[in-house]
Scaffold this active site. Structure first.
Site, PDB file in Angstrom:
ATOM      1  CB  SER A 139      -0.880   0.010   1.258  1.00 15.92           C
ATOM      2  OG  SER A 139      -1.506   1.258   1.452  1.00 15.92           O
ATOM      3  CE1 TYR A 175      -3.614  -1.786   5.594  1.00 17.85           C
ATOM      4  CE2 TYR A 175      -3.486   0.497   4.843  1.00 17.85           C
ATOM      5  CZ  TYR A 175      -3.628  -0.856   4.572  1.00 17.85           C
ATOM      6  OH  TYR A 175      -3.775  -1.268   3.263  1.00 17.85           O
TER       7      TYR A 175
END
Length: 260
Positions: free
Chosen positions: A145, A158
Site C-alpha cells: 500500500s 496499518y
C-alpha cells in the site's frame, strides 16, 4: 537455454491468490485466469471463493477454491504440500482495522493487522517458495500500500504493518537474487472496494463513505488487478520491483482532491 526460457505457457501454470474472496483479490483472480493461468483462490470464506471459482470456470477459464487462514502456519504448510511447482503467488490478503491515534489505538487491532498483513504473507511465501523456485520462472507479488511508503494521522497500526510488508518484499528480493523467482511489490493508494473501508470502521458504512466523499474517481479493484496482471505477465527477465498506483485525484496519502 535457461530454465526460465523453457518455462511452460501460462495455461499450464498455477497462480495462487490469497484473500481472493472479494475486492482486489477477486479481481486479480479474474485477471490472471483471463491471462491463461490456472488460478487457485484462497480465503477464509469458503462460500465466496467457491462462487468465484464457479464464475471463472463458467467464463471458460480454470479456477479452484481452497479455504485457508494464512495466519495458521500449520494449515498453510499442509496446503503447500500439494504443489511441486507454482508459477505465481499473489499475497493480497490483509486489511486495516480502525483509524485511531497512536495514543488511543487498540493493541489488539495492531496485532491482528500485523498477523494478517505481515505474518500471513511470510507464512505463505515461506511455504510456497520451494514450489515457486522449482517452476523455473516464479513470481511473488506482494500487495502492499502507499501506507507502506508514507505516514498519515490515524493510520499508525496499518502504516506500521504495511511498512513491514514493504520491507519483507524488499529484503526477500535481495536474498533470493540469482534464483528464478522475481519479487514484485504493488502499492495502491486510494482504492474503493466493497469491504475495505467498511471493515476498517467496524461495519460503519457512514464513516466508510466519508473516506471517498467527493473524490472524482478513486481506483477500483479492477484497476489494481489490471496493474498486477500486467506486472506478472512481463517477460521473465523483467522485474517490476515496485509499482505505486494512485488515482489522479490523490497526490499523496494526505493530499486528495475532493469535489464537495
Amino acid at each position: 537455454m535457461t530454465a526460465a526460457a523453457n518455462a511452460a505457457p501460462a495455461a499450464t501454470r498455477i497462480a495462487i491468490v490469497t484473500g481472493a474472496n472479494s475486492g482486489t483479490g477477486a479481481a486479480t483472480a479474474r485477471g490472471l485466469a483471463a491471462a491463461g493461468y490456472r488460478v487457485l483462490l484462497t480465503a477464509r470464506r469458503k462460500d465466496r471463493i467457491e462462487a468465484l471459482a464457479a464464475e471463472i470456470t463458467a467464463a471458460g477459464h480454470d479456477a479452484m477454491a481452497y479455504a485457508l487462514d494464512i495466519t495458521d502456519r500449520t494449515a498453510v504448510d499442509e496446503f503447500a504440500t500439494a504443489f511441486g511447482k507454482i508459477a505465481v503467488l499473489v499475497n493480497n490478503a490483509g486489511g486495516a482495522l480502525g483509524a485511531d491515534t497512536i495514543a488511543a489505538g487498540d493493541p489488539a487491532d495492531w496485532r491482528q493487522m500485523y498477523e494478517t498483513n505481515v505474518i500471513g504473507t511470510l507464512n505463505v511465501t515461506q511455504a510456497l517458495l520451494p514450489a515457486l523456485t522449482a517452476s523455473g520462472d516464479g513470481t511473488i507479488v506482494v500487495l502492499s500500500s502507499t501506507a507502506g511508503h508514507g505516514t498519515y494521522e490515524g493510520g499508525g497500526g496499518y502504516v506500521a504493518a504495511k511498512h513491514a510488508e514493504h520491507v519483507l518484499a524488499e529484503t526477500l528480493r535481495l536474498e533470493i537474487v540469482g534464483t528464478p523467482v522475481r519479487v514484485i511489490e504493488v502499492a495502491p493508494g486510494m482504492v474503493k472496494t466493497e469491504e475495505f473501508a467498511t471493515t476498517r470502521f467496524g461495519g460503519d458504512t457512514e464513516k466508510a463513505a466519508k473516506v471517498y466523499a467527493g473524490v472524482p474517481a478513486p481506483l477500483t479493484a479492477d484497476d489494481v488487478a489490471d496493474t498486477i496482471t500486467w506486472a506478472v505477465t512481463r517477460p521473465p527477465h523483467v522485474n517490476i520491483d515496485l509499482l505505486v498506483v494512485r488515482p489522479r485525484a490523490q497526490a499523496s496519502n494526505t493530499k486528495v482532491h475532493r469535489e464537495l
